[in-house]
Scaffold this active site. Structure first.
Site, PDB file in Angstrom:
ATOM      1  N   PHE A 113      18.466  12.020 -57.367  1.00  0.00           N
ATOM      2  CA  PHE A 113      18.185  12.321 -55.805  1.00  0.00           C
ATOM      3  C   PHE A 113      16.897  12.832 -55.136  1.00  0.00           C
ATOM      4  O   PHE A 113      16.852  14.241 -55.748  1.00  0.00           O
ATOM      5  CB  PHE A 113      19.550  12.726 -54.913  1.00  0.00           C
ATOM      6  CG  PHE A 113      19.324  12.721 -53.420  1.00  0.00           C
ATOM      7  CD1 PHE A 113      19.360  11.528 -52.709  1.00  0.00           C
ATOM      8  CD2 PHE A 113      19.474  13.914 -52.967  1.00  0.00           C
ATOM      9  CE1 PHE A 113      19.183  11.706 -51.367  1.00  0.00           C
ATOM     10  CE2 PHE A 113      19.345  13.961 -51.730  1.00  0.00           C
ATOM     11  CZ  PHE A 113      19.254  12.613 -50.809  1.00  0.00           C
ATOM     12  N   GLY A 114      16.111  12.229 -54.624  1.00  0.00           N
ATOM     13  CA  GLY A 114      14.792  13.064 -54.382  1.00  0.00           C
ATOM     14  C   GLY A 114      14.648  13.150 -52.742  1.00  0.00           C
ATOM     15  O   GLY A 114      15.050  12.550 -52.105  1.00  0.00           O
ATOM     16  N   TYR A 115      14.603  14.493 -52.643  1.00  0.00           N
ATOM     17  CA  TYR A 115      14.748  15.049 -51.005  1.00  0.00           C
ATOM     18  C   TYR A 115      13.448  15.938 -50.727  1.00  0.00           C
ATOM     19  O   TYR A 115      13.101  16.165 -49.671  1.00  0.00           O
ATOM     20  CB  TYR A 115      15.875  15.567 -50.986  1.00  0.00           C
ATOM     21  CG  TYR A 115      16.175  16.836 -51.807  1.00  0.00           C
ATOM     22  CD1 TYR A 115      15.610  18.049 -51.259  1.00  0.00           C
ATOM     23  CD2 TYR A 115      16.730  16.885 -52.818  1.00  0.00           C
ATOM     24  CE1 TYR A 115      15.763  19.196 -52.205  1.00  0.00           C
ATOM     25  CE2 TYR A 115      16.765  17.767 -53.712  1.00  0.00           C
ATOM     26  CZ  TYR A 115      16.459  19.061 -53.325  1.00  0.00           C
ATOM     27  OH  TYR A 115      16.438  20.268 -54.090  1.00  0.00           O
ATOM     28  N   GLY A 116      12.737  16.404 -51.727  1.00  0.00           N
ATOM     29  CA  GLY A 116      11.666  17.395 -51.640  1.00  0.00           C
ATOM     30  C   GLY A 116      10.285  16.656 -52.413  1.00  0.00           C
ATOM     31  O   GLY A 116      10.007  15.754 -52.049  1.00  0.00           O
ATOM     32  N   SER A 117       9.720  17.390 -53.471  1.00  0.00           N
ATOM     33  CA  SER A 117       8.811  17.241 -54.140  1.00  0.00           C
ATOM     34  C   SER A 117       9.082  15.877 -55.052  1.00  0.00           C
ATOM     35  O   SER A 117       7.974  15.224 -55.298  1.00  0.00           O
ATOM     36  CB  SER A 117       8.224  18.369 -54.913  1.00  0.00           C
ATOM     37  OG  SER A 117       9.143  18.781 -55.770  1.00  0.00           O
ATOM     38  N   GLU A 131      13.161  21.966 -62.773  1.00  0.00           N
ATOM     39  CA  GLU A 131      13.954  22.389 -61.879  1.00  0.00           C
ATOM     40  C   GLU A 131      14.806  23.650 -62.191  1.00  0.00           C
ATOM     41  O   GLU A 131      15.106  24.048 -61.459  1.00  0.00           O
ATOM     42  CB  GLU A 131      14.934  21.078 -61.274  1.00  0.00           C
ATOM     43  CG  GLU A 131      14.033  19.936 -60.989  1.00  0.00           C
ATOM     44  CD  GLU A 131      13.208  20.242 -59.502  1.00  0.00           C
ATOM     45  OE1 GLU A 131      13.349  20.775 -58.639  1.00  0.00           O
ATOM     46  OE2 GLU A 131      12.390  19.121 -59.411  1.00  0.00           O
TER      47      GLU A 131
END
Length: 181
Positions: free
Chosen positions: A6-10, A85
């Site tokens: 799940f990508g939500y930022g960089s 991360e």
């Protein structure tokens, strides 16, 4: 089995791994927030920046992308993501169910903030966030770049985020005034 992230930022604009499919996705119970002090990538221990994290919040939703890793590179992708991360252990790696735009659900590797970690800083006023972001620089560059790239990508994807849009405009104004790095 497909490894979804799940990508939500960089991860939206710099996944760093081979992505074979992307789909609009929604994660319930979390909101995107500049609630993590960055002491490596976008700031230093002496002058921390801020990066986005998923902060648990009842009734919240975060819209982003489901990123499918190349099926032959699952272990390599996980190794890369963990190195990137989990550098300071402020993020927790979770498998979360995310809803795709077509109504289906997939389980995705998701990085959420550890609210008990000393880098957690949820609830900072937006003006304070803007002041920090405008000045911080870390190993991966200026904090402003991180903000602007994220907002630009969200705009292209058609994902509204009023707080990030306000921060983007405020940090640009601070930069124009010569108050940013």
């Amino acid at each position: 089995m497909t490894l979804w992230v799940f990508g939500y930022g960089s991860l939206l604009w710099n996944p760093g791994f081979e992505v074979v499919d992307t789909r609009p996705a929604r994660l319930s119970g979390y909101r995107r927030s500049f609630c993590m002090r960055s002491i490596h990538h976008r700031g230093t221990a002496e002058d921390p920046g801020l990066v986005l994290a998923l902060d648990a919040e009842d009734q919240a939703e975060c819209h982003g992308l489901a990123l499918a890793a190349h099926p032959d590179k699952t272990e390599e992708t996980l190794e890369y993501l963990r190195e990137r991360e989990l550098v300071s252990s402020a993020y927790l790696e979770r498998m979360c169910d995310i809803a795709l735009a077509d109504g289906s659900t997939v389980s995705a590797v998701t990085y959420v903030i550890d609210a008990d970690h000393n880098q957690y800083c949820g609830g900072l006023p937006l003006e304070e966030q803007a002041q920090i972001i405008a000045k911080a620089v870390g190993g991966r560059g200026p904090n402003t770049e991180y903000l602007h790239n994220t907002v630009d990508r969200l705009r292209v994807l058609g994902i509204p985020d009023a707080e990030l849009q306000w921060l983007d405009e405020r940090v640009r104004a601070l930069s124009a005034q010569g108050l940013a790095c």
